[in-house]
Structures are given as C-alpha cells and as structure tokens.
Design a protein around this motif. Structure first.
Motif, PDB file in Angstrom:
ATOM      1  N   ASP A 159       0.012   6.394   8.215  1.00 44.14           N
ATOM      2  CA  ASP A 159      -1.185   6.094   7.420  1.00 44.14           C
ATOM      3  C   ASP A 159      -2.188   5.245   8.201  1.00 44.14           C
ATOM      4  OD1 ASP A 159       0.053   3.635   7.517  1.00 44.14           O
ATOM      5  OD2 ASP A 159      -0.116   3.206   5.376  1.00 44.14           O
ATOM      6  N   LYS A 166      -5.377  -2.833   2.950  1.00 41.94           N
ATOM      7  CA  LYS A 166      -5.420  -1.842   1.883  1.00 41.94           C
ATOM      8  C   LYS A 166      -6.262  -2.288   0.693  1.00 41.94           C
ATOM      9  CE  LYS A 166      -0.824  -0.120   3.124  1.00 41.94           C
ATOM     10  NZ  LYS A 166      -1.251   1.212   3.557  1.00 41.94           N
ATOM     11  N   SER A 185      -5.085   3.966   1.536  1.00 43.49           N
ATOM     12  CA  SER A 185      -4.095   4.338   2.547  1.00 43.49           C
ATOM     13  C   SER A 185      -4.578   5.574   3.290  1.00 43.49           C
ATOM     14  CB  SER A 185      -2.741   4.631   1.901  1.00 43.49           C
ATOM     15  OG  SER A 185      -1.797   5.052   2.874  1.00 43.49           O
ATOM     16  N   ASP A 268       3.467   0.953  -0.593  1.00 45.11           N
ATOM     17  CA  ASP A 268       3.498   1.660   0.688  1.00 45.11           C
ATOM     18  C   ASP A 268       3.607   3.164   0.421  1.00 45.11           C
ATOM     19  OD1 ASP A 268       3.752   2.517   3.264  1.00 45.11           O
ATOM     20  OD2 ASP A 268       5.546   1.345   3.743  1.00 45.11           O
TER      21      ASP A 268
END
Length: 471
Positions: A159, A166, A185, A268
């Motif tokens: 990513d 982020k 992301s 994530d």
C-alpha cells in the motif's frame, strides 16, 4: 419596428420577472432573519448564498464570505475537482503478481504481491465487479492458471503508493476508529471497515462483543461500552491507537436498537486484503508457507518492499463517475480522501493530503476562486478545522453546471427535503449545498450553520424553512 402591444407585453414580462426576484429575495431575507433570531442560533454563525445557475447573478446573500466549517458539503468541491482533473472515465488499477520462480511441481519460490493503485472500491459491496468474492475469485483463477500449487513465501499487500500517513491532519481522536474515520491506503479493502456485533444487557451494564464480521484475527477487542436506556440511540465509538492492536469500544448503546452492531475502521487494509487471499488459498488446498504481510507489518530488515517480476492480473476500478455517485449519495469520507490524494499523485506531487489540497486550490484559483476561500485540511469535511464560505461553494456549483460531466455530478447528489443537494453535519455544524428550480429559474445555493445549540433535527427543520422558499 415592434408594435405597441409587443412593447407592452415585454414591459409587463420583465416587470413580473423583476417583481418575482424581489419577492424571492425578501422572502429569503425574512426566513434568514427568523433563523438568526432563533434560540438555537443565539451563539451560532450563519451564511446563505443563492445564485442564478445560468447567469451567475446573486439572488440572495447573507454573510456570503464568512468562513465556516462546511462538513460534508466539502465533498462537492472534492468531487467536482476530481471530475475536472481526472475525467469521468478515470479508473484505478490494482495488480497481483509474484517474484521468484514457479518450479515444475507448481511451487512458487517467492512472494505473491498485491500492489495497490489507490482504488477505494476494491472489495466494496457497492459494485458487482469490486465485491470481495468477485476479486478473490479473479485472483484465485489467475494463480491457478499460472500453475501455482504451493507458495514458499508470503502474500504481501503493498500500500506504499499513498504514503504512511493515513489520517489527515485535523481529524479528531473520537472519529478515527469508526468506519467514517477510516484512513486512506494505497491498497484499500472492503472500504477499510468491518462490523462489530454486540449484545446489550440491563441499562448501565457492559455491552458484550459477540464477534466481528469478517473475523479480524490480527486485532483484539475490549468493551468499555455501556448499555443505554431505550431511545438513547447509538453513541458507541471504536478507538484504535496508532500501532496498537487493541480496539476499545466506549460510550453507550441503547438496549432497544435492533441492529446490535457498529462499523469500525480497519487499521491495516493492505494486511487484511493479503490475509483474505491467503485464507482463501488455504481453504482451496494451496499451501502457503509464509504469513500474510503488508507495508505496515514488514520490519525494516524486510524492506524495501519486493516488487513483482511477473504480473498475473490487473483489476480496474469502476469509473470515476460511478465512484463519485456513491461518494456523494452515501457521503463516504474514504472515497473523498482517496480522491484528494489521487489529485496529488496525478499532478506529480508527493502523495499526501496537504499536496492534494494544494492541487485542488490551484485548480479553482485558475477559475477565479481565491485559495484563501478554500481553507481546508481534508477532502471529506470531517475535520472541524475546515473553513469555506457559502459564496465559494455556490460559485463552484455554478461552475460545475457548465461542464460536460455535470449530469454525472448532479446524479450523485441526494434528494433531501425534495431538493437536489448534498448535506453535511459534524458536531455543531449543519450544511446543505445543491440545486433547485423555482418558477423555471435554475438556482444553486449553499447554506451553513456553525455552533448551533440543541438538536440536529431541530436546526435541520428550521434550515428547510429557508430552503423551501426556493421551491
């Protein structure tokens, strides 16, 4: 030479039009004055701008240059900028490939690598082509076609495209763990969110966490959430500290709510995409030696990120017009923030939110909008620090009306109060921006109230009384 009857008719026509315009202006002024005097607005800041959507003439303006928090009406700025700079047919690309070699027995001596291209829709349930199972099916098929039966490596979610930050500067701590506060992301998955199923008890007791959908094996959960009384609503918040795997639930959740779940942000998503593919392959009998990984989970010793030397698939996102349709219809913060970073990326700048803001400001500066009138820190309006004037929002809506992509933008706006407009709300903020036709005259408008007191339903109803004058 026109006869006297023609002259008389034209004179009466323009007199009636002028009278109607004066009447609308006065009605709007009276309605706006009533709202300013209302107790809910005793300490509030209010602004309203109404323009003729064809000529640009100001129909009505009250405090038009006042900088206010626009909440999600800022998405109209982000989406129109994306249309203007990327084009309605723009598509993101996500690749799956591998490094190393595939032996004669089907063993891949290397890693499978999912490389994100910034697509916010990958794994989303909103599009048939992007649904989780549809994407996983494509990946499994190309892996099998490559003759891979065993993997002596890892599946890595890359990513890196959109950087390590982020969360935009300016977002508040309370929002970050919740679905609407999902971070950006380079490799998104399922709109970077999941559901937490709950079981309530007696009022004041601890709410129990039943499970998550899907299962989140890399996270643990701790409930400090209390059961609220009937009618108290959903006041639950998920908290996820950066670089921490413990999700805390805090606040209250009413015992009469039927849904019994909240949506939380995936910390994530690149790891989650890698994990889902690994899990699917294992269930299908394809052995995987290494554990799923992502840019975030790899150690310094494991970097730089490996690159694929052989590409297996390239998945294109829905077109930008389809992405913006849902961005505005459902006010998806993630989509707006991904688009803002995309603006920076495609402009050749560092892929960061602040650079996306700069590209956005430069775009509108070229069209006559003062960058100081777009004092923003994100693309969705979730930050309470954003400041935009209603005059600026109305001018941008006016500009959009003249573009070839306008029908797609217009179609993306919700119908609220029987009007085509985008709403926006954060703590103490209520806003609307959109289009309306009155007596055959096309109008565009923006209305914002900041720092009102009392209920949101109350301020909405009072703002609608002003907007009803445009019907």
């Amino acid at each position: 030479m026109p006869d006297k009857r023609s002259i008389l008719f034209l004179s009466m026509f323009f007199w009636c039009v002028n009278l109607d315009a004066q009447s609308l202006n006065q009605k709007l002024q009276n309605a706006f004055n009533r709202l300013e005097r209302d107790l809910q607005c005793k300490y509030a800041s209010l602004s309203l701008t109404v323009l003729d959507a064809e000529t640009g003439e100001t129909v009505f303006a009250a405090h038009p240059e006042m900088g206010l928090a626009p909440a999600s009406t800022l998405k109209t700025v982000t989406s129109t900028t994306a249309f203007g700079l990327l084009g309605k047919d723009f598509q993101y690309q996500t690749t799956l490939g591998y490094n190393g070699t595939v032996a004669a027995d089907g063993t891949l001596n290397g890693d499978l690598i999912i490389k994100g291209g910034g697509d916010p829709t990958l794994g989303s349930w909103r599009y048939d082509s992007s649904k989780e199972n549809a994407v996983l099916k494509i990946w499994v098929e190309v892996i099998r076609q490559a003759g891979i039966k065993k993997i002596n490596g890892r599946i890595i979610g890359n990513d890196a495209l959109f950087g390590t930050q982020k969360i935009p500067d300016g977002w508040i701590w309370q929002d970050l763990g919740n679905y609407y506060g999902a971070g950006t992301s380079g490799l998104c998955w399922r709109e970077n969110q999941y559901d937490i199923k709950l079981q309530t008890g007696r009022v004041g007791s601890r709410v129990r966490i039943v499970k998550t959908i899907p299962e989140m094996p890399n996270l643990s959960f701790q409930s400090e959430l209390l059961t609220g009384s009937a009618g108290s609503g959903d006041r639950a918040f998920a908290y996820l500290p950066d670089k921490n795997s413990i999700v805390y639930l805090r606040g209250t959740y009413a015992n009469n709510l039927e849904k019994r779940s909240i949506a939380a942000a995936t910390p994530d998503p690149a790891y989650d995409a890698a994990f889902r593919l690994a899990d699917t392959l294992k269930r299908l009998g394809i052995d995987l030696k290494g554990t799923p990984a992502s840019t975030q989970t790899l150690t310094a010793a494991q970097k730089p990120l490996p690159e694929a030397t052989q590409i297996l698939s390239n998945i294109a996102s829905p077109k930008l017009s389809e992405i913006i349709f849902w961005l505005n219809k459902k006010s998806i913060n993630l989509y707006a923030e991904q688009l803002l970073k995309t603006l920076a990326w495609k402009a050749g700048k560092p892929v960061a939110t602040a650079d996306g803001v700069q590209v956005l400001q430069d775009f509108w500066k070229a069209k006559g909008i003062d960058p100081n009138a777009l004092n923003i820190v994100d693309g969705s309006g979730l930050s309470p620090g954003d400041r935009v004037s209603t005059s600026t929002l109305a001018q941008i809506l006016l500009s959009a009306k003249k573009e070839t992509w306008f029908p797609d933008f217009y179609k993306s706006l919700p119908i609220i109060n029987e009007m085509t407009m985008k709403s926006g709300s954060i703590n103490g903020v209520q806003a609307y921006a959109g289009y309306q036709t009155k007596n055959g005259r096309n109008l565009c408008f923006s209305i914002i109230v900041n720092n009102y007191s009392g209920s949101s339903s109350g301020i909405k109803a009072k703002m609608f009384k002003i907007l009803d004058e445009l019907k």
